[in-house]
Design a protein around this motif. Sequence first.
Motif, PDB file in Angstrom:
ATOM      1  N   ARG A   1       0.814  -1.209   0.000  1.00 31.61           N
ATOM      2  CA  ARG A   1       0.000   0.000   0.000  1.00 31.61           C
ATOM      3  C   ARG A   1       0.849   1.261   0.000  1.00 31.61           C
TER       4      ARG A   1
ATOM      5  N   ASN B   1      -4.117   4.186  -2.757  1.00 36.26           N
ATOM      6  CA  ASN B   1      -5.498   3.701  -2.653  1.00 36.26           C
ATOM      7  C   ASN B   1      -5.985   2.998  -3.914  1.00 36.26           C
TER       8      ASN B   1
ATOM      9  N   GLU C   1      -5.824   6.381  -8.908  1.00 37.10           N
ATOM     10  CA  GLU C   1      -6.413   6.241  -7.589  1.00 37.10           C
ATOM     11  C   GLU C   1      -7.835   6.817  -7.612  1.00 37.10           C
TER      12      GLU C   1
END
Length: 224
Positions: free
Chosen positions: A76, A81, A110
């Motif tokens: 991550r 995201n 994202e």
Amino acid sequence: MSLSYSPTFAFIVNQATMAFLSRCVSRKLVATPGGWLLSQSRMASHSAAVGAHGHGQVATHGGHDSHGHGHVPAYRAAIGNREVVGYGWDGEPSYGDSVVWPYPAVRFQEPSAAFQSVIQKEKADWRNLSIDDKKKLYRYNYCETFSEMLAPTGVWKNITAIVIFWMTLGLWAFITLKKVYGPLPETFDDEHRLAQLKRMIDLRVGAVDGLASKWDYEKGRWKE
């Protein structure tokens, strides 16, 4: 020097190979401390490593996220995201445009306010999507179209320039050597070389298994 052992020839072959491979894979996303960047060079078939290990397994940090909600997957930190939507080409959550395997593991963009409307429309009947919505949705999922990936890169110009440069450099080196050094000594002509060979035979150089061993001294000629 044989052409197969020439560093210049090897370099030219390497450049040509990279140019061919660049037709198969376009740009890739690379993880950086400041986020994800598009590399400008078109790479061969490699994904951008993003820190996940194994095949589809999720590696984790040792701590919790900013809200204290369990472990945060290690990858991550690289993909942000972006939604992981599939296996990809190597099981790692990474993005890359490829005409060989056009199924990246994560979306290109994202989630943001700019895409929220089209994301909601995507969940409904696709027949209600306009052309602009479809294009926007495509750019949300992918970086380049097939036409963009297969578009000429112009890399052949660089290869041609490099080849001409080395050929010119070699030509100038040849001319310079011809100008700097004089003609070869007279001992290099056929007459003096034959005289040297006769002298070596007369001195029986290599009488056991060398030059003299192949000369028939009784008949005055080379052995058959």
